[in-house]
Design a protein around this motif. Structure first.
Motif, PDB file in Angstrom:
ATOM      1  N   PRO A  63      12.547 -24.777 -28.806  1.00 32.79           N
ATOM      2  CA  PRO A  63      11.915 -26.077 -29.062  1.00 32.79           C
ATOM      3  C   PRO A  63      12.729 -26.905 -30.048  1.00 32.79           C
ATOM      4  CG  PRO A  63      10.314 -24.292 -29.236  1.00 32.79           C
ATOM      5  CD  PRO A  63      11.667 -23.648 -29.141  1.00 32.79           C
ATOM      6  N   LYS A  64      12.599 -28.208 -29.934  1.00 31.66           N
ATOM      7  CA  LYS A  64      13.363 -29.121 -30.785  1.00 31.66           C
ATOM      8  C   LYS A  64      13.153 -28.823 -32.261  1.00 31.66           C
ATOM      9  CE  LYS A  64      13.972 -34.038 -31.856  1.00 31.66           C
ATOM     10  NZ  LYS A  64      13.530 -35.424 -31.552  1.00 31.66           N
ATOM     11  N   GLU A  65      11.916 -28.522 -32.663  1.00 28.81           N
ATOM     12  CA  GLU A  65      11.635 -28.295 -34.073  1.00 28.81           C
ATOM     13  C   GLU A  65      12.301 -27.016 -34.595  1.00 28.81           C
ATOM     14  OE1 GLU A  65       7.868 -27.040 -31.737  1.00 28.81           O
ATOM     15  OE2 GLU A  65       9.383 -28.644 -31.697  1.00 28.81           O
ATOM     16  N   VAL A  66      12.461 -26.030 -33.720  1.00 28.21           N
ATOM     17  CA  VAL A  66      13.128 -24.783 -34.113  1.00 28.21           C
ATOM     18  C   VAL A  66      14.615 -25.033 -34.304  1.00 28.21           C
ATOM     19  CG1 VAL A  66      13.747 -22.454 -33.352  1.00 28.21           C
ATOM     20  CG2 VAL A  66      11.415 -23.281 -33.058  1.00 28.21           C
ATOM     21  N   ARG A  67      15.236 -25.755 -33.362  1.00 30.26           N
ATOM     22  CA  ARG A  67      16.653 -26.067 -33.479  1.00 30.26           C
ATOM     23  C   ARG A  67      16.912 -26.928 -34.716  1.00 30.26           C
ATOM     24  NH1 ARG A  67      19.123 -29.084 -30.057  1.00 30.26           N
ATOM     25  NH2 ARG A  67      21.134 -28.019 -30.253  1.00 30.26           N
ATOM     26  N   GLU A  68      16.041 -27.868 -34.972  1.00 33.50           N
ATOM     27  CA  GLU A  68      16.210 -28.736 -36.132  1.00 33.50           C
ATOM     28  C   GLU A  68      16.122 -27.933 -37.428  1.00 33.50           C
ATOM     29  OE1 GLU A  68      13.236 -31.867 -37.616  1.00 33.50           O
ATOM     30  OE2 GLU A  68      14.766 -33.053 -36.571  1.00 33.50           O
ATOM     31  N   LYS A  69      15.208 -26.981 -37.458  1.00 39.16           N
ATOM     32  CA  LYS A  69      15.060 -26.122 -38.637  1.00 39.16           C
ATOM     33  C   LYS A  69      16.334 -25.310 -38.879  1.00 39.16           C
ATOM     34  CE  LYS A  69      11.892 -23.016 -38.160  1.00 39.16           C
ATOM     35  NZ  LYS A  69      10.564 -22.348 -38.074  1.00 39.16           N
ATOM     36  N   ALA A  70      16.888 -24.775 -37.798  1.00 37.78           N
ATOM     37  CA  ALA A  70      18.128 -23.993 -37.910  1.00 37.78           C
ATOM     38  C   ALA A  70      19.278 -24.867 -38.400  1.00 37.78           C
ATOM     39  CB  ALA A  70      18.472 -23.367 -36.565  1.00 37.78           C
ATOM     40  N   LEU A  71      19.399 -26.066 -37.848  1.00 44.72           N
ATOM     41  CA  LEU A  71      20.485 -26.973 -38.233  1.00 44.72           C
ATOM     42  C   LEU A  71      20.345 -27.427 -39.685  1.00 44.72           C
ATOM     43  CD1 LEU A  71      20.659 -29.003 -34.923  1.00 44.72           C
ATOM     44  CD2 LEU A  71      22.554 -27.664 -35.891  1.00 44.72           C
ATOM     45  N   LYS A  72      19.141 -27.667 -40.125  1.00 42.85           N
ATOM     46  CA  LYS A  72      18.926 -28.075 -41.517  1.00 42.85           C
ATOM     47  C   LYS A  72      19.307 -26.957 -42.481  1.00 42.85           C
ATOM     48  CE  LYS A  72      15.388 -31.647 -40.888  1.00 42.85           C
ATOM     49  NZ  LYS A  72      13.968 -32.027 -41.109  1.00 42.85           N
ATOM     50  N   MET A  73      18.940 -25.711 -42.129  1.00 41.73           N
ATOM     51  CA  MET A  73      19.332 -24.599 -42.980  1.00 41.73           C
ATOM     52  C   MET A  73      20.851 -24.436 -42.965  1.00 41.73           C
ATOM     53  SD  MET A  73      18.190 -22.286 -45.082  1.00 41.73           S
ATOM     54  CE  MET A  73      19.652 -22.054 -46.114  1.00 41.73           C
ATOM     55  N   GLY A  74      21.453 -24.622 -41.810  1.00 42.90           N
ATOM     56  CA  GLY A  74      22.911 -24.575 -41.720  1.00 42.90           C
ATOM     57  C   GLY A  74      23.568 -25.637 -42.582  1.00 42.90           C
ATOM     58  N   ALA A  75      22.982 -26.826 -42.592  1.00 47.45           N
ATOM     59  CA  ALA A  75      23.507 -27.907 -43.421  1.00 47.45           C
ATOM     60  C   ALA A  75      23.425 -27.544 -44.903  1.00 47.45           C
ATOM     61  CB  ALA A  75      22.742 -29.202 -43.141  1.00 47.45           C
ATOM     62  N   ASN A  76      22.354 -26.875 -45.287  1.00 49.86           N
ATOM     63  CA  ASN A  76      22.243 -26.417 -46.678  1.00 49.86           C
ATOM     64  C   ASN A  76      23.359 -25.436 -47.031  1.00 49.86           C
ATOM     65  OD1 ASN A  76      19.838 -27.860 -46.812  1.00 49.86           O
ATOM     66  ND2 ASN A  76      18.697 -26.216 -47.782  1.00 49.86           N
ATOM     67  N   ILE A  77      23.663 -24.538 -46.100  1.00 53.88           N
ATOM     68  CA  ILE A  77      24.716 -23.542 -46.348  1.00 53.88           C
ATOM     69  C   ILE A  77      26.071 -24.227 -46.480  1.00 53.88           C
ATOM     70  CG2 ILE A  77      25.879 -21.500 -45.441  1.00 53.88           C
ATOM     71  CD1 ILE A  77      23.241 -20.818 -43.976  1.00 53.88           C
TER      72      ILE A  77
END
Length: 212
Positions: free
Chosen positions: A191-205
């Motif tokens: 789902p879009k919200e799951v992918r967005e969550k993953a990308l946001k955490m990746g951006a933090n890293i």
């Protein structure tokens, strides 16, 4: 003097901070898994956190001097990992001189990678990164720590780390599978919200790697 030499070697990459790479390793594991992950993460970061990461993601071998050209290196896979003596020395020098390694278990890597991390830092224990660590605070807030992206063994997601002089130099994410969440939508149909969550955490890293 030796540490200063490696800091100077990495300095140009840290100043530009626009190159990231996938780590190629030995042992038979699929280091090349999730081919769309880093290009998508780079695009997300460029659009949302003001980076200018080259979308042509490089591949770098664990024992190569080219490792020092990249302030952020990502490692993934499902299977066996083996670091040679040369790999160990090179990776350790890279991390001690300002580099950052993110290891993301794509399911099945855990029993292999832990012993290799121990070879890298025999005197530093892997520790759980607390939810109040700065890597979870920005640019996006994850008040409960590492998000869950894929089920795997239906366990709580875990962020393990190696700290050197207070700095997180190696982040090992387990039971989360951020890389799958970064892949093209049609690969896993998340789902879009799951992918967005993953990308946001990746951006933090990425942000942490570039700024610490």
């Amino acid at each position: 003097m030796k540490k200063l030499f490696y800091i100077l070697l990495l300095a140009p990459a840290l100043l530009m901070a626009q190159e990231i790479a996938v780590l190629k390793y030995s042992g038979g594991g699929d280091w090349y898994g999730n081919p769309t992950s880093l290009p998508n993460l780079a695009k997300f970061c460029n659009q949302n956190i003001n980076t200018k990461i080259n979308s042509a993601i490089a591949t770098v071998e664990a024992g190569s001097p080219d490792l020092f050209s990249y302030p952020f290196v990502h490692m993934t896979g499902h299977g066996n990992v083996v670091f040679s003596d040369n790999d160990v020395v090179n990776l350790r020098n890279y991390l001690n001189s300002g580099g950052f390694l993110h290891i993301d278990d794509n399911y099945g890597m855990d029993k292999y990678i832990r012993k290799e991390i121990q070879k890298l830092f025999p005197d530093n224990q892997l520790v759980l990164v607390p939810a109040d660590h700065e890597i979870f605070k920005g640019p996006y807030v994850f008040s409960k720590g590492l998000p869950k992206i894929h089920e795997h063994d239906n366990k709580t997601p875990q962020a393990w780390g190696i700290f050197v002089e207070g700095r997180l130099v190696l982040l090992y994410t387990l039971e989360s599978d951020l890389g799958d969440g970064w892949e093209d939508e049609e690969v896993h149909n998340d789902p879009k919200e799951v992918r967005e969550k993953a990308l946001k955490m990746g951006a933090n890293i990425v942000n942490y790697a570039f700024t610490n």
